[in-house]
Design an enzyme around this catalytic site. Structure first.
Site, PDB file in Angstrom:
ATOM      1  N   LYS A  42     -30.182  44.070 -14.909  1.00  0.00           N
ATOM      2  CA  LYS A  42     -30.902  45.439 -15.557  1.00  0.00           C
ATOM      3  C   LYS A  42     -30.519  45.807 -16.725  1.00  0.00           C
ATOM      4  O   LYS A  42     -29.242  45.507 -17.135  1.00  0.00           O
ATOM      5  CB  LYS A  42     -30.402  46.370 -14.430  1.00  0.00           C
ATOM      6  CG  LYS A  42     -31.231  47.600 -14.322  1.00  0.00           C
ATOM      7  CD  LYS A  42     -30.845  48.473 -13.145  1.00  0.00           C
ATOM      8  CE  LYS A  42     -30.195  49.744 -13.404  1.00  0.00           C
ATOM      9  NZ  LYS A  42     -29.943  50.543 -12.236  1.00  0.00           N
TER      10      LYS A  42
ATOM     11  N   LYS B 131     -18.497  52.318  -7.883  1.00  0.00           N
ATOM     12  CA  LYS B 131     -17.917  52.997  -8.916  1.00  0.00           C
ATOM     13  C   LYS B 131     -16.374  53.175  -8.709  1.00  0.00           C
ATOM     14  O   LYS B 131     -15.658  53.040  -9.962  1.00  0.00           O
ATOM     15  CB  LYS B 131     -18.295  54.472  -8.711  1.00  0.00           C
ATOM     16  CG  LYS B 131     -19.614  54.906  -9.292  1.00  0.00           C
ATOM     17  CD  LYS B 131     -19.817  55.641 -10.453  1.00  0.00           C
ATOM     18  CE  LYS B 131     -21.153  55.637 -10.940  1.00  0.00           C
ATOM     19  NZ  LYS B 131     -21.987  56.832 -10.824  1.00  0.00           N
TER      20      LYS B 131
ATOM     21  N   LYS C 184     -26.379  49.931 -20.388  1.00  0.00           N
ATOM     22  CA  LYS C 184     -25.368  50.396 -21.749  1.00  0.00           C
ATOM     23  C   LYS C 184     -24.096  49.735 -21.528  1.00  0.00           C
ATOM     24  O   LYS C 184     -23.352  49.495 -22.521  1.00  0.00           O
ATOM     25  CB  LYS C 184     -25.465  51.867 -22.069  1.00  0.00           C
ATOM     26  CG  LYS C 184     -26.026  52.205 -23.301  1.00  0.00           C
ATOM     27  CD  LYS C 184     -26.344  53.498 -23.676  1.00  0.00           C
ATOM     28  CE  LYS C 184     -25.424  54.245 -24.370  1.00  0.00           C
ATOM     29  NZ  LYS C 184     -26.000  55.340 -25.153  1.00  0.00           N
TER      30      LYS C 184
END
Ligand code: TRP
Length: 333
Positions: free
Chosen positions: A202, A115, A205
């Site tokens: 995977k 992140k 979005k």
């Protein structure tokens, strides 16, 4: 009989997609319907503050997440369903856990490292201490089973460490084995749905709308997205894009169709265009009720608010009791 306690949360990210559904939501609903667990399912809205959304975006995606959970079959009569921020004890216990968690352990967290790379300009302290808050979410309810995906296993392991550090530092006369029991990941072998356009990755979005099928997508949208799905550009049996479409047919379509297309793939007679049409049709059918219910619920925001506040009231009874114990144990009450 005392039922084992399960707790889980799914980060709000806007409309849920079929990867979220098969990888998490469907499993949660099955666990709910098994009747074997005492379940807490919550929206981690405090966790979402570590990201970079505006207040309005956040409000919107939280509302959508609540609606979509309910439309997919989450039953607030059977599970305690609430928003994290409505139970302030999460933040309080999170702080106490911050104060027993070594920085060096947080530095090992791979989600933090990922992140921090994704949001270079917003590497805030909350992002770093996120796992201590997640430990609080779990231990506040003495949950022992945590159904999460692979990316969260490291956090549940850290939660076990935090429980142990707490128990060692603050022994409890009433609980000679330690105040907090160590929770476990509830691992289920769930289908891993891949991106339509990059089927080795995977479904997610963040890559763009064309990569995912949302549960709320209308049949024409589903068909359009599937038409563009990557199949076997290099040919050959077992191409990731084709495997992914077969996986979708297996999970959303009928068994006979799945058998036919699998056999056709093996003997080389498969027609990808036909496969795509069947997959599109199956997904559209599967979510007919969902789409209907979602529209109804979106039109009744007050009802959603009431469901979440009733859930928070139930959760607070347990959270309060835990915090009364914890405040005494750490010497602030
Ligand atoms: N960290 C989880 C995620 O990114 C969400 C979450 C927050 C969670 N607290 C939790 C999951 C407690 C399970 C238990 O998806």
């Amino acid at each position: 009989m005392i039922k084992p306690t399960i707790l889980s949360g799914i980060q709000p990210t806007g409309n849920l997609h079929i990867g979220n559904y098969l990888g998490a939501l469907k499993n949660i609903i099955n666990l709910q319907n098994s009747g074997e667990y005492d379940m807490y399912i919550f929206i981690p809205d405090l966790h979402s503050l570590t990201g970079s959304r505006t207040a309005n975006e956040r409000r919107e995606i939280i509302a959508i997440l609540a609606v979509e959970f309910l439309a997919a079959g989450l039953d607030p009569e059977k599970v305690t369903f609430f928003a994290q921020s409505h139970v302030p004890e999460h933040a309080e216990l999170g702080w106490i856990f911050n104060c027993i968690t070594p920085i060096a352990e947080l530095e090992r967290m791979t989600q933090y490292k990922d992140k921090a790379q994704q949001q270079e300009k917003n590497i805030n302290a909350g992002l770093f201490t996120y796992p201590a808050l997640m430990a609080a979410d779990i231990l506040l309810y003495h949950a022992t089973q945590v159904p999460v995906g692979e990316d969260q296993i490291q956090h549940v392991e850290l939660t076990r460490d935090i429980a142990r550090w707490f128990n060692n530092r603050y022994p409890s006369a009433n609980h000679p084995e330690g105040y907090f029991a160590e929770p476990k990941v509830l691992l289920t072998d769930l289908p891993k749905v891949k991106s339509l356009l990059e089927p080795t990755k995977k479904m997610s979005k963040s890559k763009g709308e064309g990569h995912v099928i949302e549960l709320a997508d209308e049949p024409d949208v589903i068909e359009r997205k599937l038409k563009k799905a990557v199949t076997a550009s290099e040919g050959g049996i077992g191409a990731p894009g084709v495997e992914n479409l077969l996986l979708l047919l297996k999970n959303f379509g009928n068994a006979e169709l799945y058998r036919q297309f699998s056999a056709a793939e093996k003997d080389g007679s498969i027609r990808y265009g036909d496969l795509k049409i069947e997959v599109a049709h199956s997904i559209s059918e599967y979510f007919v009720d969902f789409r209907e219910k979602r529209k109804e619920l979106l039109a009744r925001p007050n009802e959603i608010k009431n469901i979440l506040s009733t859930g928070a009231e139930k959760a607070r009874i347990v959270a309060n009791k835990t915090m009364n114990d914890v405040r005494k144990l750490v010497g602030i009450s």
